[in-house]
Design a protein around this motif. Structure first.
Motif, short mmCIF file in Angstrom:
data_model
loop_
_atom_site.label_atom_id
_atom_site.label_comp_id
_atom_site.label_asym_id
_atom_site.label_seq_id
_atom_site.Cartn_x
_atom_site.Cartn_y
_atom_site.Cartn_z
N ALA A 62 -3.58 1.89 -2.80
CA ALA A 62 -4.31 0.92 -1.99
C ALA A 62 -5.26 0.14 -2.89
O ALA A 62 -6.10 0.74 -3.57
CB ALA A 62 -5.09 1.62 -0.88
N ASN B 101 -10.69 -2.60 -1.30
CA ASN B 101 -11.20 -3.43 -0.20
C ASN B 101 -10.12 -4.22 0.54
O ASN B 101 -10.42 -5.17 1.25
CB ASN B 101 -12.28 -4.39 -0.70
N SER C 260 0.82 -1.20 0.00
CA SER C 260 0.00 0.00 0.00
C SER C 260 0.87 1.26 0.00
O SER C 260 0.41 2.33 0.34
CB SER C 260 -0.86 -0.02 1.27
N SER D 284 -7.02 -3.67 3.36
CA SER D 284 -6.55 -2.71 4.34
C SER D 284 -5.22 -2.10 3.89
O SER D 284 -4.32 -2.82 3.46
CB SER D 284 -6.36 -3.40 5.69
N SER E 72 -2.97 -1.18 5.69
CA SER E 72 -1.90 -1.68 6.57
C SER E 72 -1.44 -3.09 6.18
O SER E 72 -0.41 -3.56 6.68
CB SER E 72 -2.39 -1.69 8.02
N LEU E 73 -2.18 -3.75 5.30
CA LEU E 73 -1.80 -5.09 4.87
C LEU E 73 -0.67 -5.00 3.86
O LEU E 73 -0.77 -4.29 2.85
CB LEU E 73 -3.00 -5.81 4.24
#
Length: 399
Positions: A305, A308, A301, A310, A312-313
């Protein structure tokens, strides 16, 4: 790995550049357009099947060893005339590509990473020693064809105009020799989801190791005709046993799924996800969608992004050799999150089970087909293709 585009230039005088041989190059400024007097009816989008309905026109040019490339033509779609002893019929001296045109929100046609297709097309043609062509000029000609056939592009999400460039050796003679003449043509067909599978039904694969698609030092990385006919028998075998396609193994090593690149999303100890696919070792076709998936995974990210997922993933693109035994171990360790295949025709499609050594290996399943990572990649690539999301100049208008 040999660079066959360089080899062709140094060993085949008939395919050298026009500057050194005074042969005509492929030139979009010489395009002649002959429109059909009667146009075919365009089928409704919900009746389209992949590659079944050809459009009204095709792009056509020939290469002659004395004069070089002819003036290209856009002319009514129709049969080709070939000598029965043509090189393509005797020794499969044919290379091809697969790409698509899409309508953007304004109704204008766009191509997706088409320069990648042109580069691969040139490499494939060189591998079977066919005459060289100017990639940029061919792309201009394809854009001109797409603009003429614009009304064939379905204005429906997940639909597109499939474009099939081909170059085929036409030297007449049964002796095995380089074809110093060729025909280059491009045809188009509107298409919906491949195999009528919109991604909601996972595919099943039969893993095969007794027959192989490609081998080290062979031609697996090229899009040439000789790679595709021999897979039809194993494909028929897989379907006869209730599977959609084959999973090609080299020994126990996983290579490709049918004519698609194979991916596994693996759970990491740090909470991230490895997006794993076999490396480009000469046995794997360097797919444009494959490269896109790896690029987008790397960009999430930090630079974008994915839908759908996150922010933070962390996704980690991984190109590595892996075997069926490793895949089974990952499954037993509950590390496999998703398995999917990618390609121009399918974009991203889920894999639900693999037949291996007489048993079915069941893979993670999700409502709607694709898992979160596969769905995010599919959505983002589709949005870029349709011109709804601007990313790195991957979608180009047919200006």
């Amino acid at each position: 790995m040999a660079d066959y585009t360089t080899v062709a230039a140094t060993t085949q005088p008939d395919v050298s550049t026009a500057a050194s041989t005074n042969l005509a190059q492929l030139d979009s400024s010489k395009l002649v357009i002959k429109l059909a007097t009667e146009l075919k009816p365009v089928p409704p989008a919900n009746e389209l099947r992949f590659g079944q309905n050809m459009t009204d026109h095709m792009l056509f040019a020939t290469y002659d060893p004395v004069t070089g490339w002819s003036a290209p033509e856009i002319r009514p779609y129709g049969p080709l005339t070939l000598d029965p002893a043509s090189s393509c019929l005797q020794y499969a001296t044919t290379a091809f590509e697969g790409m698509k045109a899409y309508l953007d929100p304004n109704g204008d046609p766009r191509l997706y990473r088409a320069e990648k297709n042109m580069a691969r097309f040139a490499r494939s043609a060189a591998r079977v020693a066919l005459p060289r062509f100017d990639q940029d000029e061919l792309l201009k000609l394809i854009k001109a064809l797409v603009k003429i056939e614009r009304h064939w592009i379905p204005a429906k999400r997940g639909h597109s105009l499939y474009i099939r460039p081909m170059i085929t050796g036409t030297r007449a003679g049964i002796a095995l020799a380089v074809s110093n003449s060729a025909t280059l043509y491009v045809m188009c067909a509107p298409t919906g989801p491949y195999n009528s599978n919109d991604g909601s039904r996972p595919l099943s694969l039969l893993a095969l190791s007794d027959t192989v698609r490609a081998w080290p030092g062979g031609t697996g990385e090229y899009k040439i005709a000789g790679n595709y006919g021999p897979i039809l028998g194993p494909h028929q075998l897989a379907q006869g046993q209730g599977y959609d396609q084959t999973l090609w193994l080299l020994g126990d090593k996983v290579t490709e799924a049918g004519v698609m690149n194979f991916f596994v999303a693996l759970k990491r100890d740090d909470g991230g996800i490895d997006v794993v696919t076999p490396p480009l070792d000469g046995t794997i076709l360097p797919g444009v969608t494959r490269e896109s998936v790896l690029d987008l995974a790397a960009a999430h990210s930090s630079r974008t992004a994915l839908p759908n997922l996150s922010p933070s993933l962390r996704l980690f693109p991984v190109e590595r050799v892996f075997t069926m035994a490793e895949l089974q171990t990952w499954l037993s360790q509950d590390r496999v999150l998703e398995v999917f295949a990618v390609g121009t025709a399918v974009i991203v499609v889920p894999i639900g089970r693999i037949g291996y050594q007489g048993e079915d290996i069941m893979l993670p399943s999700f409502e709607g087909g694709l898992g979160p990572v596969g769905r995010a990649l599919h959505t983002r690539i589709t949005d870029i293709q349709d011109g709804r999301f601007d990313w790195q100049g991957w979608s180009m208008p047919c200006d």
